[in-house]
Structures are given as structure tokens and as C-alpha cells.
Design a protein around this motif. Structure first.
Motif, PDB file in Angstrom:
ATOM      1  N   GLN A  15       0.967  -1.267   0.032  1.00 29.88           N
ATOM      2  CA  GLN A  15       0.079   0.044   0.208  1.00 29.88           C
ATOM      3  C   GLN A  15       0.817   1.493  -0.028  1.00 29.88           C
ATOM      4  OE1 GLN A  15      -2.470  -0.658   3.447  1.00 29.88           O
ATOM      5  NE2 GLN A  15      -3.997  -1.704   2.580  1.00 29.88           N
ATOM      6  N   ARG A  19       1.046   3.874  -3.135  1.00 31.14           N
ATOM      7  CA  ARG A  19       0.820   5.348  -2.779  1.00 31.14           C
ATOM      8  C   ARG A  19       1.805   6.229  -3.371  1.00 31.14           C
ATOM      9  NH1 ARG A  19       0.527  10.089  -1.982  1.00 31.14           N
ATOM     10  NH2 ARG A  19      -0.337  11.393   0.020  1.00 31.14           N
ATOM     11  N   ASP A  40       3.469  13.740   4.241  1.00 30.72           N
ATOM     12  CA  ASP A  40       2.695  12.409   4.011  1.00 30.72           C
ATOM     13  C   ASP A  40       3.844  11.493   4.071  1.00 30.72           C
ATOM     14  OD1 ASP A  40       0.376  13.647   4.361  1.00 30.72           O
ATOM     15  OD2 ASP A  40      -0.083  12.978   1.758  1.00 30.72           O
ATOM     16  N   THR A 106      -1.796   6.348   4.262  1.00 28.92           N
ATOM     17  CA  THR A 106      -1.613   6.027   2.667  1.00 28.92           C
ATOM     18  C   THR A 106      -2.623   6.299   1.823  1.00 28.92           C
ATOM     19  OG1 THR A 106      -2.068   3.647   3.214  1.00 28.92           O
ATOM     20  CG2 THR A 106       0.312   4.408   3.304  1.00 28.92           C
ATOM     21  N   ASP A 107      -3.728   6.422   2.472  1.00 26.97           N
ATOM     22  CA  ASP A 107      -4.990   6.779   1.745  1.00 26.97           C
ATOM     23  C   ASP A 107      -5.519   8.348   1.504  1.00 26.97           C
ATOM     24  OD1 ASP A 107      -7.513   6.871   0.404  1.00 26.97           O
ATOM     25  OD2 ASP A 107      -8.416   5.553   1.894  1.00 26.97           O
TER      26      ASP A 107
END
Length: 153
Positions: A15, A19, A40, A106-107
Motif C-alpha cells: 500500500q 501510494r 505524508d 497511505t489513503d
């Protein structure tokens, strides 16, 4: 590390790599060189490290519990074995919490990641008047007086 742990860490690694469009090792190096380039990325690398630490603690706690269970006589578990079981439960909770944080970061569409008010969701209704009709109390209307016990006038 157990196969399940490898699977969990592998999925989260995938993931992260999806990303940021780079292998995790490269992302870690990039964050080490320029930690302020992407907030991030820096946060994800930090929490992934904390997640990996939590996974190691969990693996050790599980190993200690299995060893204690192998030595335990009969079906009755004594206090030290139960304490090890509680440690495993706590380690699972910590690991799962950290995994949730990594998945959150990660989203980019996760709740709270789209700016102010994002916590309400994308399809939240705009602010409007109250659902109940209210009528103001007419001014000058006498308000009933109710004596209060113990009150002095």
C-alpha cells in the motif's frame, strides 16, 4: 515473524509503495535526505517504523506465550501464563492501531485528509436551518414564576 505477520506487513508495504510509487527502502532514504519534502511520506515512514517495532514486540510476546503454554501442566493456566496472554493481547492492539494509522496516511481519500470539514464525508448535506420549527416567546408576555425551595428573595 509468523506467516500472518509477514502477510500484514507485506500488504501494508504494498500500500505504501503504491501510494508513493516507489519501493519502501527508496522512500525511507528519500525521507532521511529530505524529511520536509513531503509531510505524508515522512509521517508514513515514521509510523511504518513504529508498526514494525510493534510487530517485533508482538512476535516476542507470542513466542514467550507459546513456550509457557508448552511448559504448563494440564489444562489450568497459572497467573504468569495469563499475564503473557494479556501481553499478547496488548501487543496486538498496539500493532493494529499503528497499522490503522499507516493505512490512514497511505489513503489520500481517508476521512479527515481532504481539508477542513472532511470528517463529515463527501456527501454531507450543507448546513441548513433547524429541522424543528421554533417560535420565539413573545416579548412582554408574563413568564410563570415557580418558587424554588431554599431560595431566598
Amino acid at each position: 515473524m509468523s506467516d500472518d505477520a509477514d502477510d500484514v506487513m507485506g500488504v501494508i508495504t504494498q500500500q505504501i509503495e503504491a501510494r508513493f510509487q516507489m519501493p519502501l527502502a527508496d522512500l525511507r532514504r528519500a525521507v532521511a535526505v529530505a524529511p520536509h519534502a513531503s509531510n505524508d511520506a515522512t509521517v508514513v515512514v515514521k509510523w511504518y517504523g513504529l508498526l514494525a517495532e510493534a510487530q517485533e514486540v508482538l512476535a516476542k510476546a507470542e513466542d514467550a506465550l507459546v513456550a509457557a503454554l508448552d511448559r504448563a501442566p494440564g489444562d489450568v493456566l497459572d497467573d504468569p501464563v495469563m499475564e503473557l496472554a494479556h501481553q499478547v493481547n496488548a501487543a496486538v492492539a498496539v500493532r493494529d492501531g499503528r497499522a490503522m494509522v499507516v493505512r490512514h496516511y497511505t489513503d489520500p481519500n481517508s476521512l479527515g485528509r481532504k481539508g477542513p470539514g472532511a470528517w463529515r464525508g463527501a456527501d454531507a448535506a450543507p448546513r441548513r436551518s433547524p429541522a424543528l420549527q421554533t417560535t420565539p416567546i413573545p416579548s412582554g408576555a408574563p413568564t410563570p414564576s415557580v418558587p424554588v425551595r431554599g431560595a431566598t428573595r
